[in-house]
Design a protein around this motif. Structure first.
Motif, PDB file in Angstrom:
ATOM      1  N   UNK A 387     132.712  47.223  -8.661  1.00  0.00           N
ATOM      2  CA  UNK A 387     132.943  48.533  -9.404  1.00  0.00           C
ATOM      3  C   UNK A 387     132.798  48.129 -11.077  1.00  0.00           C
ATOM      4  N   UNK A 388     133.073  46.868 -11.436  1.00  0.00           N
ATOM      5  CA  UNK A 388     133.143  46.781 -12.798  1.00  0.00           C
ATOM      6  C   UNK A 388     131.671  46.730 -13.226  1.00  0.00           C
ATOM      7  N   UNK A 389     130.636  46.193 -12.138  1.00  0.00           N
ATOM      8  CA  UNK A 389     129.422  45.947 -12.575  1.00  0.00           C
ATOM      9  C   UNK A 389     128.719  47.308 -12.694  1.00  0.00           C
ATOM     10  N   UNK A 390     129.274  48.216 -11.802  1.00  0.00           N
ATOM     11  CA  UNK A 390     128.591  49.434 -11.803  1.00  0.00           C
ATOM     12  C   UNK A 390     128.896  50.194 -13.084  1.00  0.00           C
ATOM     13  N   UNK A 394     126.220  51.485 -15.919  1.00  0.00           N
ATOM     14  CA  UNK A 394     126.467  52.910 -16.393  1.00  0.00           C
ATOM     15  C   UNK A 394     126.277  52.813 -17.816  1.00  0.00           C
ATOM     16  N   UNK A 395     127.253  51.795 -18.421  1.00  0.00           N
ATOM     17  CA  UNK A 395     127.558  52.056 -20.101  1.00  0.00           C
ATOM     18  C   UNK A 395     126.132  51.230 -20.563  1.00  0.00           C
ATOM     19  N   UNK A 396     125.360  50.306 -20.011  1.00  0.00           N
ATOM     20  CA  UNK A 396     124.363  50.045 -20.390  1.00  0.00           C
ATOM     21  C   UNK A 396     123.189  50.958 -20.281  1.00  0.00           C
ATOM     22  N   UNK A 401     119.979  54.463 -23.494  1.00  0.00           N
ATOM     23  CA  UNK A 401     119.172  56.315 -23.557  1.00  0.00           C
ATOM     24  C   UNK A 401     119.630  56.553 -25.085  1.00  0.00           C
ATOM     25  N   UNK A 402     120.923  56.126 -25.377  1.00  0.00           N
ATOM     26  CA  UNK A 402     121.135  56.452 -26.941  1.00  0.00           C
ATOM     27  C   UNK A 402     120.302  56.059 -27.937  1.00  0.00           C
ATOM     28  N   UNK A 403     120.252  54.413 -27.490  1.00  0.00           N
ATOM     29  CA  UNK A 403     119.473  53.695 -28.316  1.00  0.00           C
ATOM     30  C   UNK A 403     117.700  53.908 -28.558  1.00  0.00           C
ATOM     31  N   UNK A 404     117.200  54.641 -27.434  1.00  0.00           N
ATOM     32  CA  UNK A 404     116.049  54.850 -27.400  1.00  0.00           C
ATOM     33  C   UNK A 404     115.836  56.345 -28.088  1.00  0.00           C
TER      34      UNK A 404
END
Length: 639
Positions: A387-390, A394-396, A401-404
């Motif tokens: 769950x933490x990895x998911x 998602x945050x990554x 997307x924001x960085x792109x």
């Protein structure tokens, strides 16, 4: 255990096995020497003879088993040598044969020791004054103890052998486990080992009980027959009594012989007290003094075979019952372990990560039940971790997307004024300028084109990260592609100079590529090769070669050979794999983007070393476009 310690165990493996086997052999024959006189109720002189012969037999047995073990270990010399030097080239079949080494050595130990122990039945080797019954009992006792000692022998040898599996290659171990599971080897071994662990102690106790009972019964018979021999001598063969004449005494001797008593009247006797002794063949001789001489009576106290039948049947029945229970417990334990193994394999699967319970039924063994609860605890930890990895993924993805979007937005905002600056510089260049002014204007145009190329790389890398870079393949001539790439490379490395030698075959087919992106990808690599050789005047030649490649000539290979050895192949591979180095400069992002573009075309890009040590890039482009979007080996890093 450290790797150095495990390597040391591999080096001294043979010595450890031989020492442990010798200790087990000494302990087994020591147990025989300690138990035989008491269990078989041997007389002191007979026990001394048994110990003397037994010591020689033990020495011979230990030497023979050592020789057999050495011969067996020689078959695994190559495997041991590979493990010592840390080689990864180990066959799982060889490991499988090595896994059977403990069982093989234990069987050899029991068979060789039992065979050599059987030599005590041969005349000349057999202990003096040992009767047939006790000789057979002694051999049975020796074989039983040696068979029981096979268990510690197996355990000690197995511990030494399986410690080497910790330094074996993971690939070979995985293949070995898959093969064992395919043939259900662990399940059978668990059952057979538990069967032996239960039946062997019962067998040892049963045989010991039968031997003790027979020894006491034989001692009782010896004493009874000694009393009978004395009565025969005093009541029937004493001439002084006068009750029986000479003919009658002969009849008594003949009748006694029918019952196993060989009586003989002797006149030359020494001593006035009754005495008895044991002959070399184990028979008992009783000397009964009379008024006129003595009577020498010889007899045997061996038991009839039928006397031990009932005891042997009871012992056999106990072993069969223990074996049946051991087999039953082994099957139950194996079933529990198989279920626990399935639980372990389900760890990390979707069903466990969704929270599905894995305990289909409670384990029937407490140790396996604790293992099952530990697996459940571990599964719960997997769920938390997943769950933490998911959430992290998602945050990554959101951050990417924001960085792109940020890079794309900033790049567009920078590209518009930069195009205006380049256009104005081109217009100014058409005017009459002094040499100094023209040099300054060319410097502005050169750096502007470099900056424009960097901005384009950032835009394309952002699209690749977001999975939005779409190619439009068109049939393109390889010569046209390379010519366009060379012009673009000159713009990107205008201040580097250098020479590019091109070798393109005349019969190369058209290849489906996106002309803009493919041209830029090849140009970035050539520009980097030119810049790398700019600092070395003797190595400014870059060679570019295009040939057919592939198993069926189904792809075109473009080789770009650097002119300088300043950048080793491993460092160049790091640049292509989005790892920034000190000498990457502005083309680092462009190199990783070039690999992504070539892979999106369905091709590949490899870095190798030329025979003279210079880096060599091999770009492969297929003649047929891929049916679906290929998976990239790396993604250009924006930061």
């Amino acid at each position: 255990m450290t790797e150095e310690r495990m390597r040391d165990d591999a080096i001294h493996f043979a010595r450890r096995v031989l020492v442990r086997q010798a200790l087990v052999g000494v302990a087994a024959f020591g147990a025989i020497a300690a138990l035989a006189p008491k269990l078989l109720i041997l007389e002191q002189r007979v026990a001394a003879s048994v110990l003397s012969v037994g010591a020689k037999i033990a020495l011979a047995a230990i030497c023979a088993t050592t020789l057999l073990t050495l011969l067996r270990l020689r078959t695994h010399e190559n495997l041991l040598r590979s493990l010592v030097i840390g080689s990864r080239d180990v066959d799982h079949e060889e490991l499988e044969r090595f896994a059977g080494l403990p069982t093989s050595l234990a069987l050899r130990f029991v068979l060789a020791s039992s065979t050599i122990s059987g030599l005590m039945m041969i005349p000349g080797i057999r202990p003096e004054k040992l009767d047939d019954g006790r000789a057979v009992s002694l051999l049975i006792l020796a074989i039983t103890i040696l068979s029981a000692s096979a268990i510690p022998h197996y355990v000690l040898t197995r511990a030494a052998a399986f410690s080497l599996f910790e330094i074996s290659p993971a690939e070979a171990i995985g293949a070995l486990l898959e093969t064992a599971e395919l043939y259900q080897t662990p399940r059978r071994r668990v059952t057979s080992k538990l069967l032996l662990a239960v039946a062997t102690p019962v067998l040892l106790v049963g045989v010991g009980a039968v031997l003790i009972a027979n020894a006491h019964l034989q001692t009782f018979i010896e004493r009874s027959r000694r009393s009978t021999a004395g009565l025969i001598a005093r009541t029937a063969l004493d001439p002084s009594l006068g009750a029986i004449d000479a003919a009658g005494r002969n009849d008594v001797v003949a009748s006694a012989a029918e019952f196993g008593f060989l009586a003989r009247v002797e006149h030359d006797c020494v001593g006035s007290e009754p005495s008895f002794g044991r002959e070399a063949d184990g028979q008992i001789a009783v000397i009964t003094p009379l008024d006129y001489g003595c009577v020498n009576t010889r007899f045997s106290a061996d038991l009839e075979p039928s006397a031990a039948i009932w005891g042997a049947l009871v012992a056999l029945l106990a072993v069969l019952v223990a074996g049946a229970l051991g087999n039953l417990f082994g099957r139950v334990l194996a079933a529990d372990l198989v279920h626990a193994t399935k639980q372990v394999r389900l760890l990390g699967t979707d069903s466990v990560l969704r929270g599905a319970t894995q305990i289909a039924r409670p384990a029937r063994f407490a140790v396996v039940a604790r293992l099952g609860h530990a697996i459940e605890d571990l599964a719960e930890r997997f769920r938390v971790f997943a769950a933490a990895q998911e959430r992290a993924l998602e945050a990554r993805e959101a951050a990417q997307r924001m960085r792109g979007l940020l890079f794309a937005s900033v790049s567009h905002d920078l590209k518009s004024p930069l195009n205006a600056i380049l256009g104005f510089a081109e217009l100014v260049g058409q005017e009459d300028l002094t040499p100094a002014q023209r040099e300054s204007l060319e410097l502005i145009a050169t750096r502007g084109r470099e900056l424009l190329g960097l901005i384009e790389s950032i835009l394309d890398a952002a699209r690749v990260e977001a999975g939005q870079l779409t190619l439009e393949p068109q049939p393109t001539s390889v010569g046209w592609l390379i010519a366009g790439a060379l012009r673009k490379a000159r713009e990107l490395a205008s201040d580097a100079g250098g020479e590019v030698v091109i070798e393109v075959g005349d019969t190369l087919p058209l290849i489906p590529v996106d002309q803009a992106y493919a041209t830029r990808a090849i140009a970035v690599i050539v520009a980097h090769a030119l810049r790398t050789g700019a600092a070395d005047p003797s190595a400014r030649l870059v060679r570019l070669t295009a040939t057919m490649a592939g198993e069926f000539n189904n792809e075109v290979r473009i080789d770009i050979e650097y002119g300088s050895r300043d950048v080793p192949p491993d460092e160049l591979e790091a640049l292509f794999s989005r790892q920034t180095t000190a000498r990457g400069r502005g083309l680092t992002l462009g190199l990783s983007h070039a690999r992504s573009v070539i892979e999106l075309h369905g091709g590949s890009l490899e870095v190798d070393g030329a025979p003279d040590g210079r880096p060599l890039c091999r770009a492969r482009l297929p003649r047929i476009p891929p049916p679906r979007r290929p998976r990239l080996s790396s993604v250009p890093a924006l930061g």
